[in-house]
Design an enzyme around this catalytic site. Structure first.
Site, PDB file in Angstrom:
ATOM      1  N   ASP A   1       7.454  13.964   1.500  1.00 52.51           N
ATOM      2  CA  ASP A   1       6.985  14.263   0.142  1.00 52.51           C
ATOM      3  C   ASP A   1       7.622  13.324  -0.896  1.00 52.51           C
ATOM      4  OD1 ASP A   1       5.966  15.553  -2.037  1.00 52.51           O
ATOM      5  OD2 ASP A   1       6.916  17.484  -1.626  1.00 52.51           O
TER       6      ASP A   1
ATOM      7  N   ARG B   1       5.717  27.615  -5.979  1.00 54.53           N
ATOM      8  CA  ARG B   1       6.253  26.244  -5.950  1.00 54.53           C
ATOM      9  C   ARG B   1       5.510  25.376  -6.974  1.00 54.53           C
ATOM     10  NH1 ARG B   1       7.008  21.470  -1.450  1.00 54.53           N
ATOM     11  NH2 ARG B   1       9.239  21.215  -1.717  1.00 54.53           N
TER      12      ARG B   1
ATOM     13  N   ASP C   1      11.545  25.024   8.601  1.00 56.51           N
ATOM     14  CA  ASP C   1      12.394  24.260   7.683  1.00 56.51           C
ATOM     15  C   ASP C   1      13.867  24.521   7.949  1.00 56.51           C
ATOM     16  OD1 ASP C   1      10.484  22.842   6.378  1.00 56.51           O
ATOM     17  OD2 ASP C   1      10.358  24.158   4.631  1.00 56.51           O
TER      18      ASP C   1
ATOM     19  N   LYS D   1       1.858  14.019   8.547  1.00 58.51           N
ATOM     20  CA  LYS D   1       2.385  15.394   8.482  1.00 58.51           C
ATOM     21  C   LYS D   1       1.547  16.122   7.443  1.00 58.51           C
ATOM     22  CE  LYS D   1       6.705  17.841   7.311  1.00 58.51           C
ATOM     23  NZ  LYS D   1       8.107  17.600   6.925  1.00 58.51           N
ATOM     24  N   TRP D   2       0.794  17.126   7.895  1.00 56.77           N
ATOM     25  CA  TRP D   2      -0.173  17.837   7.032  1.00 56.77           C
ATOM     26  C   TRP D   2       0.452  19.160   6.617  1.00 56.77           C
ATOM     27  CZ3 TRP D   2      -5.732  16.658   6.596  1.00 56.77           C
ATOM     28  CH2 TRP D   2      -6.447  17.624   5.874  1.00 56.77           C
ATOM     29  N   ASP D   3       0.932  19.206   5.374  1.00 58.82           N
ATOM     30  CA  ASP D   3       1.712  20.355   4.927  1.00 58.82           C
ATOM     31  C   ASP D   3       0.849  21.333   4.131  1.00 58.82           C
ATOM     32  OD1 ASP D   3       3.975  21.893   4.573  1.00 58.82           O
ATOM     33  OD2 ASP D   3       5.196  20.242   3.836  1.00 58.82           O
TER      34      ASP D   3
HETATM   35  C1  GLA Z   1       7.798  21.733   3.233  1.00 59.77           C
HETATM   36  C2  GLA Z   1       8.045  21.163   4.614  1.00 59.77           C
HETATM   37  C3  GLA Z   1       9.235  20.259   4.589  1.00 59.77           C
HETATM   38  C4  GLA Z   1       9.019  19.153   3.590  1.00 59.77           C
HETATM   39  C5  GLA Z   1       8.716  19.750   2.223  1.00 59.77           C
HETATM   40  C6  GLA Z   1       8.300  18.679   1.239  1.00 59.77           C
HETATM   41  O1  GLA Z   1       8.785  22.629   2.866  1.00 59.77           O
HETATM   42  O2  GLA Z   1       8.198  22.184   5.546  1.00 59.77           O
HETATM   43  O3  GLA Z   1       9.469  19.729   5.873  1.00 59.77           O
HETATM   44  O4  GLA Z   1       7.956  18.340   4.018  1.00 59.77           O
HETATM   45  O5  GLA Z   1       7.667  20.693   2.281  1.00 59.77           O
HETATM   46  O6  GLA Z   1       8.024  19.188  -0.006  1.00 59.77           O
END
Ligand code: GLA
Length: 718
Positions: free
Chosen positions: A356, A432, A537, A465-467
């Site tokens: 991010d 958030r 996380d 990485k697709w968040d």
């Molecule tokens: C989430 C993901 C983390 C990271 C943050 C970035 O919490 O799980 O691994 O990528 O977002 O904002």
């Protein structure tokens, strides 16, 4: 194999180790049996038709409907509630026809398991004679995989509109017994901890209304014999190939009848069906194991690896990555990233993931989601030269997105304030500091497909990485007519799946990893598009043992991202040895998530050694048979698990000990799934033992003076 006994209207679904019988009795499709594999024969007389005991309670309440609905005297949980045009939901489904064919059809608009010339499918059609609501039940049986797939379509073959209020795609009755339940519960940073308890009487459910499968409850439930353990006992388990809100439930009636269901969550779902329209449910995966929880997990693992996960990366060793999130958070520039990547390359890593903060003006989490344009302040040359520099170091280039989100402070929101899920006149609840795009809208889907494609085409990017970092509030689409507003959540999922389908097909060699505040959307729906998921996380090694243990109930190691991070750990402040952090991370797709450029010389050597080990072992770890040996939820100090390679020649045992205790009784680890008469050489000591000795005498837990110690034992069959 699927058998049909015409005279008795008896269906027998016979897998490699399970059988499932149904029979049409007085027009009603009735569940007879699900359990250990049986030869094909007429068993119907062994299960006589139920009789009414007294007029006060007629026999309908004791029937084992394959699709329980509101009809006659049936009072238990229903799998289907359809509000007909007159406003009632009585539905008398009766057998009309069936069809058996080789193969398996993909579900329209939804992810589902696929076949490779190894499956047969049965479709049974039921119909309500008054409203002409038709239900098509799909059952797929595989050869070589012990998973039964179930889904259903509801078709409005009548002349008036109807409303689906509750759709549970699978419902089964279990034999009377003393059962426990096992499920995976959690929260952000504490996902999927396995919890076992007695099967409650009455109705029990675990669910998500969040618009995602969620951190709290994974869409998985096992009902198991009270005496079952990792290797023994009967287990009945369900999950499904869906990533949205869901409900899993059990019901134990007053006369001890046990039923189990999985489906959409009725609180956040309804679906309007005009005449001629159909609704497709998600697909349930049912596993019966007569060999305890280990047998259940091994059945899920192989199936998910080979019949849910797809594409280029399905069987390939997953790259060892370094991710900059915990190393830099939002505070990075190209120089900083390259310093980490350069050290990563020296250690032997293969992929650098820029997390991010690379787009818009995103220096914190309060802005820019939706503006997928590189921040030239941080990366003056843009993505292409960064990719080239990484490639020159011998590293692949990966990138983070959170496509489904929109920050109120973004150009996208300023241009399209109505593109988010919301309810007019109500506050748009932020989490958030962000809102969620209405993925059900075609223009939103098209925008994302275009914006993401532009980024992926702009540089040599081979990993995404697709968040997805928040759940739905006011989760409604403002463009749907009022009678369809309750469809918003499911339409969101269909839209998301369309985007994922399009992007993953356009970039077939890109490795996609899904994420949702860690593991908040760890399910087979996501794994269909993206073969791995960021597990949590929480990167603390000892917390991770419990998380990976629970996750392994359903999901294979090749689906779990697992990274070595810094100490004191950012989530717990715990200090654990570097080797142990590596030994835990090798239980999944191994990576680093710390500032490697600051690693001491000593830890650098340890990191190099760990990477070498992972490279030697990753085929065993990612494609081997996984067994849980010592349960950290039951043992106060130890945890252990084991991998056996597909060719059964290599064995890897991981053992973790929480703390040193004085004057301890020696403890043992009993291996599993070895060939009793074969001999296995310990690769460190050279000693050889029979499989039987390793399983029954086991290994001695070494003594240590280090808290949070760990060991990896490697054996080779000789
Ligand atoms: C989430 C993901 C983390 C990271 C943050 C970035 O919490 O799980 O691994 O990528 O977002 O904002």
């Amino acid at each position: 194999m699927i058998f049909f006994h015409e005279a008795k209207k008896l269906f027998h679904l016979q897998g490699d180790s399970y059988s499932y019988f149904m029979q049409v009795r007085n027009g009603i499709l009735t569940h007879l049996y699900w359990g250990s594999r049986l030869p094909d024969e007429d068993v119907s007389a062994l299960i006589p038709e139920v009789q009414a005991y007294a007029s006060f309670d007629n026999e309908y309440n004791r029937l084992t409907f394959e699709v329980p609905t509101q009809e006659k005297g049936y009072y238990a949980q229903r799998a289907l509630n359809v509000l007909n045009h007159d406003g009632d939901d009585v539905l008398s489904l009766r057998y009309v026809s069936h069809e058996i064919f080789h193969g398996k059809k993909a579900l329209t608009g939804l992810p589902s398991a696929y076949a490779e010339d190894d499956a047969d499918t049965l479709v049974i059609t039921l119909e309500d004679p008054l409203t002409h609501v038709r239900v098509h039940l799909n059952y797929t049986v595989y050869t070589g995989f012990d998973v039964l797939c179930r889904s259903l379509q509801v078709e409005n073959a009548g002349e008036k509109d109807i409303e689906l209020k509750n759709v549970q795609e699978a419902s089964v009755f279990l034999p009377k017994g003393e059962y426990d339940i096992l499920h995976l519960k959690g929260s952000h940073c504490r996902e999927r901890n396995a919890l076992r308890s007695q099967l409650p009487r009455g109705f029990f459910s675990l669910d998500s209304r969040r618009g995602a499968s969620g951190h709290e409850n994974n869409p998985f439930l096992a009902v198991l014999e009270h005496n079952a353990d990792e290797t023994r006992g009967q287990v009945y388990a369900m999950t499904h190939v869906y990533s949205g809100s869901f409900r899993l439930s059990t019901d134990v009636s007053i006369d001890d009848r046990v039923s189990m269901m999985i489906g959409m969550h009725p609180d956040v779902f309804s679906w309007h069906l005009a005449p001629g329209e159909s609704f497709q449910s998600p697909e349930a995966l049912l596993v019966y194991s007569g060999e305890g929880l280990g047998g259940m997990s091994q059945r899920f693992h192989r199936f998910i690896r080979k019949r849910i996960c797809r594409g280029y990366w399905r069987d390939l060793p997953r790259p060892i990555l370094v991710n900059n999130w915990e190393a830099t958070y939002f505070g990075f520039n190209e120089e900083k990233l390259l310093a980490i990547a350069e050290k990563g390359a020296k250690i032997g890593c293969e992929l650098f993931v820029m997390d991010d903060g690379w787009f818009g003006k995103r220096d914190s989490d309060n802005c820019s989601l939706g503006d997928w344009v590189v921040d030239k302040k941080k990366l003056p040359g843009g993505l292409k030269p960064l990719g080239e520099k990484l490639n020159a170091l011998g590293m692949r280039f990966g990138i983070w997105f959170e496509p489904e989100m929109i920050s109120p402070d973004s150009d996208l929101y300023r241009a399209h304030p109505d593109w988010c899920l919301h309810v007019d006149g109500r506050e748009r609840t932020e989490a958030r500091q962000q809102l969620i795009l209405d993925m059900g809208r075609k223009e939103v889907q098209d925008y994302l497909i275009d914006a993401l494609s532009k980024v992926l085409e702009s540089a040599n990017i081979t990993y995404v990485k697709w968040d997805m970092n928040r759940n739905m509030t006011e989760g409604f689409s403002c463009v749907l007519p009022s009678e369809r507003r309750m469809e918003s959540q499911h339409r969101y999922m269909l839209g998301l799946y369309r985007v994922l389908d399009e992007i993953t097909s356009r970039f077939p060699e890109v490795l996609f990893e899904s994420c949702s505040g860690g593991g908040g959307r760890f399910d087979c729906g996501m794994l269909y598009y993206m073969p791995q998921t960021w597990t949590s996380d929480d990167t603390d090694a000892f917390e991770r043992i419990g998380i990976q243990w629970g996750t392994s109930m359903v999901y294979p190691a090749s689906a779990m991202g697992a990274h070595v991070s810094v100490v004191p750990n950012h989530q717990t402040m715990r200090i654990t040895p570097f080797e142990t952090r590596c030994n835990v991370a090798l239980g999944g797709n191994f990576g680093f998530e710390l500032d490697l450029s600051k690693l001491s010389d000593e830890d650098t050597e340890k990191a190099k050694a760990a990477v070498r080990t992972v490279k030697e072992l990753r085929t065993v770890l990612q494609q081997g048979t996984f067994s849980r040996l010592i349960d950290p939820t039951r043992h106060d100090n130890l945890a252990s698990w084991q991998f056996v390679s597909e060719d059964e020649k290599q064995v890897v045992v991981c053992l973790y000990q929480r703390r040193v205790k004085p004057n301890m009784q020696p403890e043992r680890v009993y291996l599993q799934n070895l060939i009793p008469d074969a001999r296995y050489r310990n690769q460190e000591t050279g000693e050889t033992y029979s499989g039987a000795a390793l399983m029954h005498i086991g290994l001695n837990v070494p003594s240590t003076w280090t808290d949070y110690d760990s060991w990896v034992f490697r054996f080779e069959r000789v």
